[in-house]
Design a protein around this motif. Sequence first.
Motif, PDB file in Angstrom:
ATOM      1  N   GLY A  89     -23.809  36.746  24.647  1.00  0.00           N
ATOM      2  CA  GLY A  89     -22.452  37.277  24.583  1.00  0.00           C
ATOM      3  C   GLY A  89     -22.274  38.550  25.374  1.00  0.00           C
ATOM      4  N   SER A  90     -21.743  39.577  24.706  1.00  0.00           N
ATOM      5  CA  SER A  90     -21.382  40.842  25.345  1.00  0.00           C
ATOM      6  C   SER A  90     -20.444  40.600  26.523  1.00  0.00           C
ATOM      7  CB  SER A  90     -22.626  41.608  25.818  1.00  0.00           C
ATOM      8  OG  SER A  90     -22.267  42.904  26.256  1.00  0.00           O
ATOM      9  N   ILE A  91     -19.349  39.910  26.238  1.00  0.00           N
ATOM     10  CA  ILE A  91     -18.357  39.592  27.271  1.00  0.00           C
ATOM     11  C   ILE A  91     -17.509  40.839  27.520  1.00  0.00           C
ATOM     12  CG2 ILE A  91     -16.391  38.130  27.869  1.00  0.00           C
ATOM     13  CD1 ILE A  91     -17.591  36.056  25.883  1.00  0.00           C
ATOM     14  N   PHE A 150     -14.122  37.487  34.198  1.00  0.00           N
ATOM     15  CA  PHE A 150     -15.156  37.125  33.231  1.00  0.00           C
ATOM     16  C   PHE A 150     -14.575  36.170  32.184  1.00  0.00           C
ATOM     17  CE2 PHE A 150     -19.062  39.290  31.052  1.00  0.00           C
ATOM     18  CZ  PHE A 150     -19.551  38.049  30.660  1.00  0.00           C
ATOM     19  N   LEU A 151     -13.402  36.509  31.655  1.00  0.00           N
ATOM     20  CA  LEU A 151     -12.749  35.656  30.660  1.00  0.00           C
ATOM     21  C   LEU A 151     -12.510  34.253  31.207  1.00  0.00           C
ATOM     22  CD1 LEU A 151     -10.033  38.048  29.163  1.00  0.00           C
ATOM     23  CD2 LEU A 151     -12.144  37.289  28.052  1.00  0.00           C
ATOM     24  N   LYS A 160     -10.913  35.276  24.144  1.00  0.00           N
ATOM     25  CA  LYS A 160     -10.687  36.704  23.923  1.00  0.00           C
ATOM     26  C   LYS A 160     -11.208  37.164  22.570  1.00  0.00           C
ATOM     27  CE  LYS A 160      -6.948  38.803  25.205  1.00  0.00           C
ATOM     28  NZ  LYS A 160      -7.480  39.757  26.214  1.00  0.00           N
ATOM     29  N   GLU A 161     -11.284  36.260  21.610  1.00  0.00           N
ATOM     30  CA  GLU A 161     -11.832  36.623  20.303  1.00  0.00           C
ATOM     31  C   GLU A 161     -13.307  37.018  20.408  1.00  0.00           C
ATOM     32  OE1 GLU A 161     -11.164  33.400  17.616  1.00  0.00           O
ATOM     33  OE2 GLU A 161      -8.979  33.514  17.775  1.00  0.00           O
ATOM     34  N   TYR A 162     -14.002  36.464  21.402  1.00  0.00           N
ATOM     35  CA  TYR A 162     -15.416  36.774  21.606  1.00  0.00           C
ATOM     36  C   TYR A 162     -15.625  37.849  22.671  1.00  0.00           C
ATOM     37  CZ  TYR A 162     -16.436  32.569  18.891  1.00  0.00           C
ATOM     38  OH  TYR A 162     -16.511  31.638  17.895  1.00  0.00           O
ATOM     39  N   ALA A 163     -14.533  38.381  23.218  1.00  0.00           N
ATOM     40  CA  ALA A 163     -14.634  39.301  24.353  1.00  0.00           C
ATOM     41  C   ALA A 163     -14.493  40.756  23.916  1.00  0.00           C
ATOM     42  CB  ALA A 163     -13.575  38.944  25.400  1.00  0.00           C
ATOM     43  N   THR A 182     -19.644  27.144  20.308  1.00  0.00           N
ATOM     44  CA  THR A 182     -18.634  27.907  21.048  1.00  0.00           C
ATOM     45  C   THR A 182     -19.271  28.535  22.285  1.00  0.00           C
ATOM     46  OG1 THR A 182     -19.020  29.765  19.517  1.00  0.00           O
ATOM     47  CG2 THR A 182     -17.085  28.353  19.110  1.00  0.00           C
ATOM     48  N   LEU A 183     -19.953  29.672  22.109  1.00  0.00           N
ATOM     49  CA  LEU A 183     -20.559  30.336  23.260  1.00  0.00           C
ATOM     50  C   LEU A 183     -21.787  29.595  23.777  1.00  0.00           C
ATOM     51  CD1 LEU A 183     -20.272  34.156  22.459  1.00  0.00           C
ATOM     52  CD2 LEU A 183     -18.642  32.626  23.586  1.00  0.00           C
ATOM     53  N   ILE A 184     -22.456  28.832  22.910  1.00  0.00           N
ATOM     54  CA  ILE A 184     -23.555  27.972  23.354  1.00  0.00           C
ATOM     55  C   ILE A 184     -23.343  26.570  22.793  1.00  0.00           C
ATOM     56  CG2 ILE A 184     -25.134  29.953  23.382  1.00  0.00           C
ATOM     57  CD1 ILE A 184     -26.539  28.521  20.940  1.00  0.00           C
TER      58      ILE A 184
END
Length: 338
Positions: A190-192, A249-250, A265-268, A281-283
Amino acid sequence: MEKGEVWKYLTFILTLLLALAIVSNVLLYTQNSELQRALVANKTTEVKVEVPNITVQAPTGNITALQAKIEELQQQIEYLKEQLREKQPTGANTTIAILPIMGPIDETMALDVISKIREIKENKSIGGVLLWIESPGGYVGPVRVIYKELKKLSYEKPIVAYTGGYADSGGYFIACAADKIIADPLAEVGSIGVLYVHYDLEQYYAQNGIKVNVFKTGKYKDMGAEWRDLTPEEKEMIKNIIDTYFQDFLQAVSEGRHLDMNTTKEYATGQTWFATEVKGTLIDDTGDLDYAIKVLKELMGVKSARVILYDAQKTDFGIYESSSLYMPANYVYSYIRG
C-alpha cells in the motif's frame, strides 16, 4: 487480426481511456461552481484526443455512463491483450522469468530493469514474468518509467507480482502493472501517495557564515534549492505538482486492481496494510513464492515451466536534493544524503 493492427487498436483504446479518465476525475473531484452549473444544465464537455479525426464527447450530467464507458474500454484492452498473447509462436510459454526489484528505486535501477524487460519481451521462449518486489518505492520518474514498460510487456506476456516483505508506495505502483498480485500474508503493501522532500538550509548557511550567490534567468529557476525557503507561491505550485502525481498513482491502482476511483481513494491515505487485510482489493491472494509461480503458470496455461532468475540491481540510493517521491516518510530519513 495482425499483431500490428492489434497494437494500433490498443493504442487508440488506451488514448480514449486516458481521455475519459481525465474527464471522470474532473467530474468526481472538482468543486468549481461553473462546472456545477454545467452539471445542472447537462451540457456536454468535449475532450479532444490526439488521434487523427477522433473526438471524445462525454456528457457531464451522467457520471455513471462515463464510468461504464471506461469499464467497457478496459474490457476491450483485456481482449486485445489476449489477442496479442495468442500470437506467441509455438514453443513459447515454456519459461518463467523472475524479475526482481529489490530496494529503493532510482534512475540506475530503472535503466537496469528496463533493459531486462526489453530482453524478456524479445525472448520468445519466455511465456510469463514473475515480478518479485521488495521495495519501499523511490523517485517518481523511475517508478513511472518501469511501470509503463511493464504495462507494455503485459500486453504480450502474463505478469504476476509477488512480495514476501514489502511493496510500498512506488513498489506497489509498479505491482499494479501485473495481472495478479500475490503477497505473503504479513507482507506490507500500500502506502498510496506522494511525498515531497525539501531541504531548507538557509539558517544553517547563515550560522556558519556561508553565503550563496545565485545568478538565474527566471524567478523559479532555483525553486526547491536548499539555500532558501520556498515562497508561498512556490509552495502552491509544488502542491499542484504533487497532486498531479497523486492522481496518476490513483489511476494506476484503479485500472490495475479493477477498482472504482472512490474505492481506490479509500486506500489512498498513505497507510500500509498487512497483505491479509487487503486480500481481494489491493492484492489478489496471499501465498509464498511457489504459490505465485503456480498462479502464473495458470495464466500461461501450462502445467510446468523452466524458471530463470535475473540478477537484482544494487543501487547506492540517496536523497540529495528536493525531490518528489513515491515512498513512505518512515523510509526517507535513512536515505537523506546517503
